[in-house]
Scaffold this active site. Structure first.
Site, PDB file in Angstrom:
ATOM      1  N   HIS A  92       0.862  -1.180   0.000  1.00 16.28           N
ATOM      2  CA  HIS A  92       0.000   0.000   0.000  1.00 16.28           C
ATOM      3  C   HIS A  92       0.895   1.225   0.000  1.00 16.28           C
ATOM      4  CE1 HIS A  92      -3.081   2.884   0.682  1.00 16.28           C
ATOM      5  NE2 HIS A  92      -2.599   3.233   1.861  1.00 16.28           N
ATOM      6  N   ASP A 139       1.010   5.119  -0.205  1.00 15.17           N
ATOM      7  CA  ASP A 139       0.323   6.411  -0.140  1.00 15.17           C
ATOM      8  C   ASP A 139       0.969   7.413  -1.090  1.00 15.17           C
ATOM      9  OD1 ASP A 139      -1.673   6.086   1.994  1.00 15.17           O
ATOM     10  OD2 ASP A 139       0.070   5.685   3.255  1.00 15.17           O
ATOM     11  N   ASP A 168      -7.550   1.657   2.384  1.00 17.82           N
ATOM     12  CA  ASP A 168      -7.125   2.582   3.433  1.00 17.82           C
ATOM     13  C   ASP A 168      -8.030   3.780   3.668  1.00 17.82           C
ATOM     14  OD1 ASP A 168      -5.419   3.323   5.494  1.00 17.82           O
ATOM     15  OD2 ASP A 168      -4.100   4.485   4.198  1.00 17.82           O
ATOM     16  N   HIS A 170      -6.287   9.766  -0.370  1.00 22.48           N
ATOM     17  CA  HIS A 170      -6.969   9.743   0.926  1.00 22.48           C
ATOM     18  C   HIS A 170      -6.142  10.328   2.072  1.00 22.48           C
ATOM     19  CE1 HIS A 170      -4.941   5.783   0.533  1.00 22.48           C
ATOM     20  NE2 HIS A 170      -4.662   5.967   1.807  1.00 22.48           N
TER      21      HIS A 170
END
Length: 1001
Positions: A54, A56, A178, A424
């Site tokens: 994951h 970001d 997420d 996000h």
């Protein structure tokens, strides 16, 4: 954060696909479809190992810092090393698989690779062993992001993947692991992007417990009430967020034991590891409905050393499966979210359904992630403004038919910045401060490049003007503009991006009390007025303007067009009325169909008298919540922070008398000053049915050691029975009931923050007995609620002194340009109406707020007047008037002269059944004046698949009584006839790639 598909593509349509990449991809057999997924064993518990990372797109570090692996003191994370490491590990074992999500990072890596590496990657993609999941430019937020921006960022990512990898670059599954809550509109959009399913990591802890007990963590989410649109989406909540089960993290940054399989070693642990994994698998399976479960093996920025992961996973799979010889019924294998989804589909169960959303999200009794709905309000507004400019830039580029390499680069700069800002931890305001600066820097650079495109488009669309004729004033929100303050004469060109005519109030900062003469395109003089700029605006930190008045006038704008006004400063002084005292006890300001009353001594709004005689008590004031201080050691000690809203009491500003000034020029305007850091202008226009609240908040004081969360509060005598309504990503309207959840028995632990919802564009309440609806619209996403009956509140600003311990590692304390604290300016718009008229009014106004006109300026040239300038300066780029319930969502230059066109019916079927909720026809062929449309091919929403051949997996569902429903086909396309006439149904968005031919001049 720690926190069988059929591909039938028509090649002539997809000539924009890169020839080099397409040639590279066709060398290899295509095995990326469902039929090549591992099948599992019918009588076993099948564990799908999903290797993932994951990444970001900005959070604790900037996008570039994450990609290159800089600033290791903040976080050990380098995305380039992940992809460098994974590729050879996939080659080493043909059973291994890996998924990747964020196209922004992948594309940055891909551009650096040589042809040998690219060939290897294409081979892996075609084999389905490297699979793109989600595939947007980022993993966007679902609460603070607007649907327009969500569609754009997904399209941007999907196009890169399609152009590079062909059909195997088309993601089949959405992967929102997420984001901090999930919206119904997002589910609908994913369904229309032709995803077969969605998996996410976060849902309310109470909801998760309930669903685990009932084995309903996987379901069919009904993304829309418009059944004809087929917005259903299979959705699954992942068991461990998106992390591995305890004890099975095999990364450089993990502390778990590796699998030690040398029997001669004193640390030999195979038996224990196998038992632990089998136990974890069995326990997880008890919460899910089939004999297939998913194990997410990875986490934030993992697989930088993929060898460690895969070496241990190979061992784990080997030794767990060997236990089948001893009677074990656990079968483990490398898989992917799409293969797991396919296994669920083949199970043939009748799945439960859900109609509401997964908001708000709480991770424990006192941690409601509702603060980020408002966090960094200036950034949220900047993102909204930048998207406005992006849509206008795309329209003007397309209408002017400019498509050179430089223009592509300039517009892609803003596309990419806007896409990144939907992440996000971007639009949410949950990043570190230096990352917030970087997000703003990217937007600033993108907007600057877009201005060049706009000027060149104007040069082509408005013959006779030079490119230097236009300038922009980007600080009108601070009542600052050098050209209007400096020049005695200038022109104002206003572009309307909506496909309907509209009126618009122009407010220009000027110096002094001089009168102005304003002329429209016909040379007719336009009425105007001067309004003093209040001190709370003049004192905004960083404002470099000497303007002390605003020149205010109303303009009429053509549909999808522009007009120009000429402004001259007169010699005489302007007279205006300004009063802070009244002889009566009440001030009355007249709107189009109601009268607003104010207290003559305090300037406070008291009520609204409607033309039909109904009167409602209506008071607006500012209040603030004291942010909870805490050390976060336990749930009860959770602090209010960037993510979490946890109030500790309410304080009312209105108890302290506000000073005010009344200005009656051109209607009515009351300027209220509460203190040194809070002021507001309330405007009532006799030609409009709304009340405008223009507020300035900040710098929020905190010398008292108390963090503060500021709200605007509307208190009425309406009887609302705990019910209020909010939008979903600026589109659908959802009913909310205070202290209630539709799908589980809700226990109130935080009575305020637990009732907060994201308000992207509007919130309203209704009194059914009195047939009154009160709607408040905003200019950016904010948290909002109806905490008590008859009241609405929206949080406008937050300044907090404690971190909430969910990873960002610093309090939400924006210091602004002078380090005293951030000052924010914004607007709310209040509409009062009959219930049946509410949607007609708020739908139209929400579009006008979101797609605001673009104002540009130029120094007045006397020689141009009448001769070449104003004779042609009222232009609409539409040949025909579009139905008033139709919105032009996208007009964008594609490749090879083609155009991407999205049209939207923006009413729901129940909002105005007799008229605006009816299906409508749109005639495409001669819709635009610069060109005619010669052919249109309908696409899925993100424009990466032909709609006519796009299919999705079918699911069986049961209704609330447990009855089996028919299978859903999800087919809603209605085609395009030979005359290029289409039909739009309520809430439908239709996407086309169209061929165009320039019209003869």
């Amino acid at each position: 954060m720690t926190r069988t598909l059929s591909f039938a593509f028509v090649l002539p349509l997809f000539v924009f696909t890169s020839t080099v990449c397409f040639a590279r991809s066709v060398k290899y057999a295509v095995k990326c479809d469902y039929e090549h997924c591992p099948a599992g064993k019918a009588d076993h518990l099948n564990v799908h190992i999903v290797s993932h990372t994951h990444d970001d797109v900005g959070w604790l570090k900037t996008v570039d810092q994450y990609y290159y692996g800089a600033k290791t003191d903040l976080q050990r994370a380098g995305v380039q090393y992940i992809l460098d490491s994974v590729i050879p590990e996939l080659l080493a074992n043909p059973q291994r698989r890996f998924i990747y999500v964020e196209t922004a990072f992948f594309w940055q890596w891909w551009k650096e690779q040589n042809n040998v590496t690219k060939d290897i990657v294409v081979k892996l993609v075609n084999e389905g062993r490297l699979e793109f999941i989600g595939g947007g430019w980022c993993m966007n937020d679902e609460a603070a992001a607007h649907y327009n921006a969500i569609i754009d960022q997904m399209t941007f990512g999907h196009r890169k993947l399609l152009d590079t990898f062909g059909k195997c670059g088309v993601p089949k599954v959405a992967w929102q692991i997420d984001p901090f809550g999930h919206s119904r509109e997002q589910a609908f959009l994913f369904a229309k992007m032709n995803f077969d399913g969605l998996f996410f990591g976060r849902l309310d802890w109470m909801d998760k417990v309930n669903r685990a007990q009932q084995k309903t963590l996987e379901l069919v989410w009904k993304g829309s009430d418009e059944s004809v649109l087929g917005g259903d989406l299979f959705t699954g909540a992942l068991p461990n967020g998106y992390n591995p089960p305890n004890g099975f993290c095999f990364d450089d940054t993990c502390a778990d034991e590796p699998i030690i399989d040398d029997p001669q070693s004193d640390d030999y642990n195979v038996a224990r590891k196998v038992d632990d994994f089998i136990n974890a698998s069995v326990i997880q399976s008890e919460k899910y409905a089939t004999n297939h479960i998913i194990m997410t093996m990875g986490s934030d920025f993992q697989y930088q050393n993929a060898h460690i992961w895969y070496k241990n996973l190979d061992k784990l799979i080997k030794y767990v499966n060997e236990q089948q010889e001893n009677g074990s019924k656990v079968n483990v294998f490398y898989s992917s979210p799409s293969c797991y989804l396919y296994a669920l589909n083949k199970a043939g169960l009748n799945w439960t359904t859900k109609r509401d959303d997964f908001l708000p999200y709480s991770s424990d009794r006192h941690s409601y992630w509702t603060g980020y709905f408002t966090s960094r309000p200036a950034q949220k507004r900047y993102i909204r403004d930048s998207n406005n400019i992006l849509q206008i830039t795309k329209q003007l580029q397309t209408l002017s038919r400019i498509n050179d390499k430089r223009t592509k680069f300039e517009i892609n700069s803003l596309k990419q910045a806007m896409a990144v800002n939907q992440h996000h931890d971007a639009v949410t305001g949950t990043e570190k401060q230096h990352v917030a600066y970087d997000y703003a820097r990217q937007l600033s650079r993108g907007v600057k490049n877009a201005q060049s495109v706009i000027i060149n488009a104007y040069k082509r669309l408005l013959p006779g003007l030079t490119a230097s004729s236009f300038s922009f004033c980007l600080k009108l929100n601070e009542s600052e503009c050098s050209i209007t303050e400096t020049y005695k004469s200038f022109t104002v060109t206003i572009y309307n991006p909506l496909v309907h005519e509209r009126s618009f109030t122009v407010r220009l900062p000027v110096v002094g009390k001089s009168a102005y003469n304003i002329f429209d395109h016909n040379g007719d003089e336009v009425e105007s007025t001067l309004i003093p700029i209040p001190d709370y605006v003049k004192n905004i930190p960083g404002r470099k303007s000497h303007a002390d008045f605003e020149l205010v006038f109303e303009v009429s704008l053509p549909a999808l067009g522009l007009t120009t006004y000429e402004v001259h400063k007169a010699q005489r002084q302007r007279k205006w009325q300004s009063n802070s005292r009244q002889d009566t006890n009440v001030i009355k300001l007249k709107a189009k169909s109601f009268i607003v009353t104010f207290d003559a001594k305090s300037g406070e709004m008291k009520g609204i008298q409607m033309n039909d005689g109904k009167f409602i008590s209506a008071k607006q004031s500012f209040k603030w919540y004291q942010g909870m201080a805490g050390n976060n050691s336990k749930s009860v000690f959770r602090a209010s922070g960037a993510y979490i809203f946890r109030p500790n009491g309410t304080h009312d500003f209105s108890e302290a008398k506000a000073s005010f000034h009344l200005h009656k020029n051109g209607g009515g305007e009351i300027h209220q000053t509460y203190n040194s850091w809070l002021g507001q202008s309330i405007r009532v226009d006799p030609s409009k049915d709304l009340i405008e609240f223009d507020w300035v908040v900040g710098p929020i004081p905190f010398a008292d050691g108390i963090g503060k969360e500021i709200i605007t509060h509307f208190e009425t005598d309406l009887q609302t029975q705990k019910v209020f309504y909010t939008d979903s990503n600026g589109r659908q309207i959802l009913k909310r009931v205070r202290d209630h959840r539709d799908t589980w028995k809700y226990v109130v632990t935080e009575p305020v923050s637990g009732n907060y919802y994201p308000v992207n564009s509007r919130i309203f309440i209704r009194d059914e007995q009195r047939d009154i609806q009160l709607t408040v619209l905003n200019d950016r996403t904010q948290g909002g609620s109806s905490v008590t009956d008859g009241c609405l509140e929206l949080m406008v600003h937050r300044r907090l002194l404690y971190d909430d311990a969910f990873g960002v590692g610093e309090p939400l304390n924006e210091t602004g340009v002078d380090d005293r604290g951030l000052v924010v300016r914004g607007k709310h718009f209040l509409i009062l109406s009959k219930i049946e008229d509410g949607a007609k009014m708020h739908r139209k106004l929400a579009q006008e707020i979101y797609m605001a006109p673009l104002i540009t300026f130029s120094n007045y040239n006397h020689q141009e007047r009448r001769k070449q300038y104003f004779n042609t300066k009222l232009i609409s780029f539409l040949n025909t008037t579009l139905p008033e319930n139709v919105h032009l969502l996208t007009l964008e230059q594609w490749e090879n002269g083609r155009v991407l066109l999205r049209l939207e019916h923006y009413f729901e079927s129940t909002e105005d059944p007799s008229r605006l909720s009816q299906p409508v026809k749109v005639y495409l062929k001669h819709l635009f004046t610069p060109f005619k449309i010669t052919n249109a091919v309908e696409m899925t929403l993100s424009a990466n698949q032909l709609l006519s051949s796009a299919t999705r997996l079918k699911w069986k569902t049961k209704d609330d009584n447990g009855l089996i429903s028919s299978e859903h086909s999800f087919e809603d396309h209605h085609g395009v006839n030979n005359e290029l006439v289409i039909t739009l149904y309520p809430m439908q968005i239709r996407t086309f790639i169209v061929d165009v031919a320039d019209k003869q001049k």
